[in-house]
Design an enzyme around this catalytic site. Structure first.
Site, PDB file in Angstrom:
ATOM      1  N   HIS A 159      73.430 -60.129  37.353  1.00  0.00           N
ATOM      2  CA  HIS A 159      74.185 -61.028  36.478  1.00  0.00           C
ATOM      3  C   HIS A 159      74.190 -62.459  36.987  1.00  0.00           C
ATOM      4  O   HIS A 159      74.540 -63.375  36.241  1.00  0.00           O
ATOM      5  CB  HIS A 159      75.617 -60.509  36.268  1.00  0.00           C
ATOM      6  N   ASP A 190      72.724 -53.685  38.412  1.00  0.00           N
ATOM      7  CA  ASP A 190      73.168 -55.055  38.699  1.00  0.00           C
ATOM      8  C   ASP A 190      72.564 -55.610  39.988  1.00  0.00           C
ATOM      9  O   ASP A 190      73.257 -56.195  40.813  1.00  0.00           O
ATOM     10  CB  ASP A 190      74.696 -55.124  38.761  1.00  0.00           C
ATOM     11  N   SER A 268      80.142 -62.434  44.378  1.00  0.00           N
ATOM     12  CA  SER A 268      79.078 -61.604  43.813  1.00  0.00           C
ATOM     13  C   SER A 268      77.744 -61.861  44.490  1.00  0.00           C
ATOM     14  O   SER A 268      77.341 -63.002  44.678  1.00  0.00           O
ATOM     15  CB  SER A 268      78.927 -61.876  42.312  1.00  0.00           C
TER      16      SER A 268
END
Length: 607
Positions: A159, A190, A268
């Site tokens: 992402h 992901d 992230s």
């Protein structure tokens, strides 16, 4: 549905929101750990031009994760996904080799040379406009992190680099940015793999090795560049839980590590370490609700290794396979007795996906009691390490697309063993369109496009309608290549008078022929020699156009609305019929809705 939203505006995929019970008073959701600027968050989601009631700007269910629009007049707060580095090897090594054990001095976690391996990712995104599929949305920028795994490669979250048009990376202590290339994205897990060609970027960097799956209560350290400052940040906690977890970005269910270390917007893509200095996973999402705090999630190294091995084997990412069955637990003794299951084991097959290979050997009513000789309990769990159990789907996730699994079943009281080829799930309504533009065709101002989750999110659920939402959430594809084709909107022109207000309606037939997918519709239109073009929609609505008048009006409509082409490039290719089973069309789309894990029914689950 409420969710905790900081000033930076957490962004959440619509598919990531799960309803735990029928009560809406206890909301919770998964959010990606990425940061947004206050001003950027107000512009990140452009409203549909046809929406009568715009959705709240800061509604986290309507935003994509990891995206920040660059505002020069209001400098953005730094948004971080962190990354570790590894030197570019003269001798090429297998990417999967970096999962080997390597003991590291625990003190090295706090050593400057070790932290220098963390890099920041700067990505410019240009996402498709699903409501106007012939164009793209306005570009915006985001920052994230990645870590080096050797051979000139970086690992980050998918992402972080979704719909990328430019990716640059910068090392700690360096004021230069280097161009990076996205080699492959694994949307369901992901994870994304980047490469950097510059030799200068890799000077003094060391590769990061992946450690084993941790134990409960093991210490964990998360390193990254979260919101609140520009320098690197380190937070500590413990492993709270290890189980099959919902991945917000990929709308999939894979092994995940739950930790109580703070994972804030910006973490992230950053690594998480154990006390031995080994990377045990990649931070990627947090769990937000009014009743919880400090619940973060890490992608374990087993998932990372699976991703790297898949890419290395095939030269591309093929995705996680599935068995293709809907399962029910067998906790009730009467249910087991009725099915002639003598012991406290097994799960009941309630439905088999027509597109799966399991449809050739499994039937509704079968009881799966083993997977590759591992016994499946009546709660749908299997043994996992010592004194632990885990969801049966974990065993499937350890396989690769094309692998064969041996399934033990009980059918009408008789024990059997069957073999099933595992393949990735075929989604009737895809969660992602990774790369390229959505398919579309314009006929006399009528805009047709396939239904997808990004389109639903962009249009807002209220404008899509309950019937389409039900099909999107509950229906399964009858054959590979099947799509739900909708009339997205009508570009007003005298040739389509009376149809201008039609939008977001499923087209079922063209000139009496059932529609299989958008390419099939384009093919039928091209081959049509009849005087009229007859489109039959849901709810028995019909639209009729005169063929020659439609063809004459097409160029004028394209010019008036500034549209470069009447159809997407993929529809210029020759049409190939996807159906290998002529009986597939006899089964209506959505006639037999099924549940899935995201809806919150605990008794039924896809595997």
């Amino acid at each position: 549905m409420a969710a905790s939203v900081a000033n930076c505006c957490f962004s959440v995929l619509n598919a990531s929101v799960k309803i735990q019970s029928s009560s809406i008073s206890s909301p919770w959701c998964f959010v990606s750990a990425s940061s947004l600027t206050p001003r950027a968050s107000s512009n990140i989601k452009r409203k549909s031009s046809r929406s009568d009631s715009p959705s709240p700007i800061l509604n986290p269910e309507k935003n994509y994760p990891g995206r920040v629009r660059d505002e020069s007049s209001n400098p953005p707060q730094k948004m971080a996904f962190k990354a570790f580095g590894s030197p570019k090897k003269e001798k090429k090594e297998s990417l999967s080799d970096f999962s080997r054990d390597q003991q590291t001095d625990p003190a090295k976690i706090h050593d400057a040379s070790f932290l220098n391996a963390v890099v920041k990712v700067y990505c410019t995104h240009t996402a498709p406009d699903y409501s106007l599929p012939w164009q793209k949305q306005r570009q915006f920028t985001s920052t994230g992190s990645a870590f080096m795994i050797g051979d000139g490669k970086l690992l980050t979250n998918a992402h972080c680099v979704e719909h990328d048009t430019q990716v640059k990376v910068k090392r700690r202590g360096d004021d230069r940015k280097y161009v990076a290339k996205v080699l492959v994205r694994g949307v369901d897990c992901d994870i994304a793999l980047l490469s950097v060609e510059s030799e200068d970027f890799w000077k003094g960097a060391e590769p990061l090795r992946l450690g084993h799956l941790p134990r409960l209560q093991d210490s964990v350290t998360v390193v990254g560049y979260p919101l609140g400052g520009d320098t690197i940040s380190v937070t500590k906690g413990v492993v709270s839980r290890i189980e099959v977890t919902s991945y917000a970005h990929g709308s999939s269910d894979l092994l995940g590590i739950q930790i109580d270390a703070a994972i804030n917007p910006g973490n992230s893509g950053g690594p998480a370490f154990n006390d031995q200095g080994e990377c045990i996973g990649v931070a990627f999402q947090v769990y937000r609700s009014e009743e919880t705090e400090n619940i973060g999630y890490v992608i374990p190294t087993t998932v990372v290794s699976h991703f790297l091995t898949d890419y290395e084997r095939n030269g591309k990412y093929t995705g996680y396979p599935c068995l293709g069955v809907l399962l029910q637990k067998l906790e009730n003794p009467a249910l087991r007795e009725c099915l002639k299951v003598p012991t406290n084991e097994g799960v009941l097959v309630r439905r088999v996906e027509p597109t799966s290979d399991a449809s050739k050997v499994l039937k509704e009513g079968d009881v799966i009691v083993s997977f590759d000789d591992l016994h499946v309990g009546c709660e749908g769990t299997v043994p996992f390490r010592s004194s632990e159990r885990i969801a049966f789907r974990y065993l499937i996730s350890q396989k690769f697309a094309g692998d064969i699994a041996e399934i033990g079943i009980i059918r009408a009281g008789e024990h059997k063993k069957v073999q099933v080829v595992l393949r990735p799930r075929v989604h009737l309504v895809p969660y992602h369109i990774d790369g390229g533009q959505p398919s579309y065709i314009i006929v006399a101002g009528l805009v047709f496009t396939p239904l997808s989750e990004p389109l639903i999110e962009e249009e807002c659920e209220d404008t899509i309608g309950l019937k389409l939402l039900t099909k999107a959430r509950y229906s399964v594809a009858r054959f590979r290549g099947e799509q739900i084709v909708i009339l997205s909107q009508v570009l007003a022109n005298e040739v389509n008078i009376g149809y201008e207000d039609m939008n977001n309606q499923q087209v079922l037939k063209f000139n009496g022929i059932p529609i299989r997918n958008i390419h099939h519709l384009a093919h039928l239109i091209d081959m049509c020699k009849d005087k009229y073009l007859v489109f039959e929609f849901e709810d028995n609505y019909v639209a009729v156009l005169e063929r020659e008048a439609s063809n004459s009006a097409s160029l004028c409509i394209l010019k008036d609305y500034g549209i470069p082409s009447e159809r997407s490039a993929d529809l210029l290719e020759p049409y190939v019929d996807p159906i290998d089973d002529t009986q597939a069309l006899d089964q209506g789309i959505g006639d037999s809705p099924v549940s899935n894990l995201e809806i919150g029914f605990d008794g039924l689950v896809w595997a």
